[in-house]
Design a protein around this motif. Sequence first.
Motif, PDB file in Angstrom:
ATOM      1  N   ARG A  15       4.511  -7.327 -15.796  1.00 43.57           N
ATOM      2  CA  ARG A  15       3.048  -7.386 -15.804  1.00 43.57           C
ATOM      3  C   ARG A  15       2.467  -6.985 -14.455  1.00 43.57           C
ATOM      4  O   ARG A  15       1.467  -6.283 -14.394  1.00 43.57           O
ATOM      5  N   VAL A  16       3.084  -7.435 -13.408  1.00 50.29           N
ATOM      6  CA  VAL A  16       2.582  -7.106 -12.072  1.00 50.29           C
ATOM      7  C   VAL A  16       2.614  -5.602 -11.836  1.00 50.29           C
ATOM      8  O   VAL A  16       1.650  -5.017 -11.334  1.00 50.29           O
ATOM      9  N   LEU A  23      -4.535  -0.662 -11.570  1.00 50.31           N
ATOM     10  CA  LEU A  23      -5.409  -0.755 -10.408  1.00 50.31           C
ATOM     11  C   LEU A  23      -5.366   0.533  -9.586  1.00 50.31           C
ATOM     12  O   LEU A  23      -6.407   1.049  -9.170  1.00 50.31           O
ATOM     13  N   THR A  24      -4.200   1.077  -9.381  1.00 55.18           N
ATOM     14  CA  THR A  24      -4.042   2.332  -8.639  1.00 55.18           C
ATOM     15  C   THR A  24      -4.775   3.471  -9.341  1.00 55.18           C
ATOM     16  O   THR A  24      -5.454   4.273  -8.699  1.00 55.18           O
ATOM     17  N   ARG A  25      -4.661   3.534 -10.643  1.00 52.75           N
ATOM     18  CA  ARG A  25      -5.345   4.582 -11.409  1.00 52.75           C
ATOM     19  C   ARG A  25      -6.867   4.419 -11.336  1.00 52.75           C
ATOM     20  O   ARG A  25      -7.601   5.407 -11.228  1.00 52.75           O
ATOM     21  N   LEU A  26      -7.344   3.176 -11.410  1.00 49.38           N
ATOM     22  CA  LEU A  26      -8.788   2.928 -11.328  1.00 49.38           C
ATOM     23  C   LEU A  26      -9.334   3.317  -9.957  1.00 49.38           C
ATOM     24  O   LEU A  26     -10.398   3.939  -9.865  1.00 49.38           O
ATOM     25  N   VAL A  27      -8.607   2.976  -8.914  1.00 46.42           N
ATOM     26  CA  VAL A  27      -9.033   3.349  -7.558  1.00 46.42           C
ATOM     27  C   VAL A  27      -9.037   4.859  -7.408  1.00 46.42           C
ATOM     28  O   VAL A  27      -9.986   5.442  -6.863  1.00 46.42           O
TER      29      VAL A  27
END
Length: 195
Positions: free
Chosen positions: A12-13, A20-24
């Motif tokens: 999950r992590v 998160l990396t893709r969103l940033v």
Amino acid sequence: MIEAESIKRPGRVRRLWRLLTRLVALFFMISVLSTAVYAWAPGPITWLMIERVFEGNWINKSWRSYENISPNLARAVIAAEDAKFCEHRGYDWEAIKKAYKRNQKSTRVRGGSTISNQTAKNVFLWPDRTYIRKGLEFYFTGLIELTWTKKRTLEVYLNVVEFGPGIYGAEAAAQTHFGKSAKDLTRREAALLAA
């Protein structure tokens, strides 16, 4: 068999980190692209305009090129809002320090924003006084300073700034308050609008 399966399957992590990396990355891509587009395209409808519509005001906005706005208004806005506009690269560190010291002693909060900061806020962000919004304003100001000329920054600012409830930009303000085009504003009229 079970051990090999659990090794191949991301936890999950790891999945959360990838998301998160893709969103940033998506945020950076969209912000850089939109800043590049607005380096030549007319400014959009802003979050402030949308907020004002929900407050019961209508949007009175008419885009004008820099050449069709009186130089009197450009000078008046620089004098009133950001005297060092032509000198700094988006941030007036001296004004920020003064504002910080003043705000430590006063209950009335005063800012050290530049025209570039205000343009970033007006075009890309929402009207708010949170640290998150201020951080994003700092980021977008940097993008503006990297991709736009000072003339373009001032042109966009003069077309999206609010000159009264629901009145956005120099042309709408000139028509509403003086019944004339923004290119025909006198020094006195420009000073009144800037104030």
